[in-house]
Design a protein around this motif. Sequence first.
Motif: not given
Length: 316
Positions: A227-234
Motif C-alpha cells: 500500500g505504501r507505493d500502490h494504494w493511492e495510485l490504484l
Amino acid sequence: RAAAVQLRVTGDPRDNLRRAADLVARAAREGAEVVALPECFVRRLPCLSMRSVRVTCDVISCGDGALNWMLRPADGYDGVAHFARWAEIVAADPSGDDGAATGSGVMAKASRDLGIVVTGGVVERDATTEGGERLYNAMPVYDGGALRGVYRKTHLSRVLGVTSESDVFAAGDAPLNVEVQSPSAPRRRLRVGLACCFDLRFPGFLAAYAGRVDVLCAPSAFLDVTGRDHWELLARRTALDAQAYVVAPNVAYDAADAVPLHGHSMLVDPWGRVLASCSANGDDLAIADLDTDLIDDVRSKLPIGPLARWAFHKIP
C-alpha cells in the motif's frame, strides 16, 4: 456526500461491530448519504492477519532490490479453518436481526434507521449450497434498509506468498451496479458500483464500470507493504478509468500485526484528485461532497467511454 470508514479491526467482533455502527452514525450526522466500511470488518481473519500462521522469509529480488523479501506460510494452510467460524448469512431484512450480531445486520439496521446507503465487507456463507460450505468475500449494499445486491469479490488475492483468501473463498463472477436515490440530488438516481481491494489491480474488470457508475465503492484490507507505493495510485487510477468518485475504505494500520494493513482510507473525485483521506492509524472517516455535475463535465471533456476500442485491447 459520501464517507469511507476506516476501522481498526481486531479479534473482538462485538467491539468491531459497535465501533463500525458508531462511525456509520457519525458519517450520517455529518451528511453522508453513501457510507462504505472496509473489507472483512467484522473480525481480523487469517488471510488478513498472520498471527495464527508460522511464516518463514525467503529472499527474492524485485527490480532494484527495494522489495527483497517474501513471507511464506510454513505449511500453506494454517489458520484458514477459522474463516467458517465467522461466516454469516447476509441479512436481507434488518427486522430479522438485532443489528449488532453480524456485519450485514449492522449495515442493514444503520441503513434503515439513518436512511442512507451502506456497504462493507463480510464473510458470506452461501445458504444455497449444501451444508452452506461455500464462502465468499462479500459486500452487500443496503439502501434504506433494503438489500439491493451483493457483490462477491472477483479477484482473490495471493500477495507476497502470504496465505491468502484464495485458499478458502470462492470467487465471484460479476460486477455489481445498483441505482439508489440521493436526497441531495432527487432528480438523479446515483449509480453505485462495487469492487474490493485486489480488484483494483485489474483495469479490464474495472472497465465494466466506466461511464456506468457515479460512485465506485472499494472496501479494502490493503497490505501496508504494498500500500505504501500502490494504494493511492490504484484508487486514483480507478477514479480516472471509471470517471467516477471512488470511495476507498481500508482497515487501519496496526503496528502489532505481523503483516500490518495500510489505512489511509480516502475519497477520490472523477478527475483523480484526493478529496479526503485518513492517516494510517485508528478509527476515522474520510468524507467529502459528491458533485454529479463534475461527473458529467469530466465525461464530456474526456469522452473515453465512447472512444474506447475494446476489441483492439487484446494482444494476440
